[in-house]
Design an enzyme around this catalytic site. Sequence first.
Site, PDB file in Angstrom:
ATOM      1  N   ALA A  20      50.778  42.900  46.506  1.00  0.00           N
ATOM      2  CA  ALA A  20      50.181  42.849  45.170  1.00  0.00           C
ATOM      3  C   ALA A  20      48.705  42.546  45.317  1.00  0.00           C
ATOM      4  CB  ALA A  20      50.860  41.789  44.303  1.00  0.00           C
ATOM      5  N   GLY A  22      45.215  41.263  42.774  1.00  0.00           N
ATOM      6  CA  GLY A  22      44.717  40.813  41.484  1.00  0.00           C
ATOM      7  C   GLY A  22      43.223  40.669  41.508  1.00  0.00           C
ATOM      8  N   GLY A  23      42.693  40.068  40.458  1.00  0.00           N
ATOM      9  CA  GLY A  23      41.244  39.914  40.360  1.00  0.00           C
ATOM     10  C   GLY A  23      40.690  38.879  41.304  1.00  0.00           C
ATOM     11  N   MET A  24      41.558  38.014  41.853  1.00  0.00           N
ATOM     12  CA  MET A  24      41.086  36.922  42.692  1.00  0.00           C
ATOM     13  C   MET A  24      41.493  37.085  44.156  1.00  0.00           C
ATOM     14  SD  MET A  24      41.827  32.899  42.110  1.00  0.00           S
ATOM     15  CE  MET A  24      41.349  31.667  43.310  1.00  0.00           C
ATOM     16  N   ALA A  25      42.685  37.641  44.400  1.00  0.00           N
ATOM     17  CA  ALA A  25      43.195  37.696  45.764  1.00  0.00           C
ATOM     18  C   ALA A  25      44.171  38.847  45.912  1.00  0.00           C
ATOM     19  CB  ALA A  25      43.875  36.372  46.119  1.00  0.00           C
ATOM     20  N   THR A  26      44.501  39.135  47.186  1.00  0.00           N
ATOM     21  CA  THR A  26      45.506  40.135  47.532  1.00  0.00           C
ATOM     22  C   THR A  26      46.612  39.432  48.303  1.00  0.00           C
ATOM     23  OG1 THR A  26      43.834  41.879  47.643  1.00  0.00           O
ATOM     24  CG2 THR A  26      45.931  42.311  48.716  1.00  0.00           C
ATOM     25  N   LYS A  42      48.349  35.010  51.010  1.00  0.00           N
ATOM     26  CA  LYS A  42      47.438  35.288  49.906  1.00  0.00           C
ATOM     27  C   LYS A  42      46.012  35.152  50.416  1.00  0.00           C
ATOM     28  CE  LYS A  42      46.839  33.964  45.028  1.00  0.00           C
ATOM     29  NZ  LYS A  42      47.349  33.065  43.974  1.00  0.00           N
ATOM     30  N   ASP A 139      49.311  27.799  33.482  1.00  0.00           N
ATOM     31  CA  ASP A 139      49.322  29.268  33.460  1.00  0.00           C
ATOM     32  C   ASP A 139      50.744  29.802  33.543  1.00  0.00           C
ATOM     33  OD1 ASP A 139      48.133  31.748  33.259  1.00  0.00           O
ATOM     34  OD2 ASP A 139      47.796  31.977  35.406  1.00  0.00           O
TER      35      ASP A 139
END
Length: 648
Positions: A20, A22-26, A42, A139
Amino acid sequence: MSDLTGELIDGRYQLLRQMAAGGMATIYEAVDTRLDRKVAVKIMHPHLAQDEQFVERFIREAKASAALSHPNIVSVQDQGWNQNGTPAVFLVMEMVEGHTLREYLNEQGSLSVANGIQFLLPVLSALAAAHKVGIVHRDIKPENILISKEGRIKIADFGLAKGPLLGTTMTAESSVILGSVSYLSPEQVQRGIADARSDVYSAGITAFEIFTGEKPFAGDEPIQIAYMHVNERVPLMSTKKTGIPAELDQLIQRATNSDPDGRPKDAGEFHAALSAIAQSLDPNQKQMSLELDIPIAPMRPASKKPSRRERARAEKEKTVSLKKNREDSNELPEKGEPTKRETTAQIKKRKKISKRVRRNRFIAAGLAISLGIFGWYALVGPGSRVVVPSIVGATENQALSALSPLGLTLVISEKRFDEEVGDGQIIESDPAGGGKVDAGGQVKAIISKGPERYVIPMLVGLTPEAAVNLLAKSPIKVGELKEVFNDRTPKGFVISSSPAQGEKVKRDATVDILVSKGVETLDVVSYVGKSADQALNELTEAGFDVETIDQFSESVLAGAVISQVPSGGAPLPKGEKIALTISKGSQFVFIPNVFSLTEAKARAALTDLELKVVVKKIGAKKVKSVTNIAPKVGTKVKRGSTVTITVG
């Protein structure tokens, strides 16, 4: 971020594939080469690794999860910086093979009350453990709730967590930006603060979506959804779906109260209330202490009786033994019996043994056929098909990264507008995640074009017909055509539209158009001979620009209108200029009789007639009066003429 598949992180973690991004990490699937086990790694995006605040959040996630030990929380096993090879800040977590609650809801829609409670109880149990040590997740949403293949539910991503064990937190602005607006509590949106009751609110919104299949609020922009969370009350679930028990409906309503004091004080209290409801709905159901949301069927105890295979082996050995004994008996007959001949009893016994042998042969043949069928199924048959990973929500490149290592090809079958899935992300796939496809086969995907929006074109200055034709080129409807007077836009042309030019609207949105009727005209009457005050008041109130000119007249009384331009009797555009000539009266006056008046009174009388006064003084009297006037009394003179008076 570039794909790091194949890299060895920290000399220990071998990255196998991207799971996966995202905007912060893979997140990568990896192997811990030291312990020979699968893990999830991560890795923060390189450009964010230069930002101390993001690095702090990354480390805080590790501390938050490491501080908790609970079967329903994803455990963090390691954290550090990759010193060898590509520089990277990484986090190592346990590998949870399965899918997210979001993917489950996308596939299943709303859940039954019983199944929904099964999903919620593990989440609340995990949150209760966090709240007990002072950690707030901040969150909670379906994307951060994982469901393993074994049926265990786990909470992930404590990156926004705060608490005394974690040090300082991020700013309110960052929290609102990083959190998912559909699940943020009103106090997080307004003041950027959060406590255990904020997690209760987010869990309540998640529960609302689990039981109804939709979120309580929807809007075109995140700010609209945040505004509704702050200013509107979350509706009862029963207004969205029938069959919701009243006590469950009221509990979720209480958990999503806009006032934090009206909610359960923490997830522990929420969990206790939900458990009580579950027990009342199904008194015979046993509650599981480890909160396995999808109960695993227990293994059947081992049987004390020998298995079919063991019985077959024993029968075969017994048959061989009997056969050997029979052969030995034929070779060495007892005294008194014929050689190589069998008695009637021996023949019956042989027939009985032959049936057993025949049955064992059938069993062996059946096993061989079963093994052959299984081999065909697993190697070349349907069993050799590849399981398709979930690619919903991924970009085309991310989907290719997931499918290519499996030998599968991605085919974009359609591009479609979607209100929830962002532009360029995959809405659905065929087969869906978990489905199977032949090795080397294709996975068809539908990609989102983002929310369907159309820009309002420039309509100002067009005729109504041209404006309607221009709007017809898009799926936009024409609303009200309204005509108004306008002194700037010519008659018959568009003044404005609502929504205005440049705004983006949904399909079938309605656009109202304002059309000019031109300048408004009014009938004007003549005010000649009438009072100037009346003319000024009425013409100004009607919207005309009135200009006045004062002039002497021997025929028109002072204060009356001598002339009017334009003259009355015809309609004039509103705002037009009208000039009025107003009489100042006669230009001539007669010298009054001011004899015997004091100097002051005589001067005042003459000045009122617009005459200039010159005074001559004679004698020594203290109180002097007029003794002479020139020109003499009754003389007709022009206004402004000089009059001489003698006082003494």
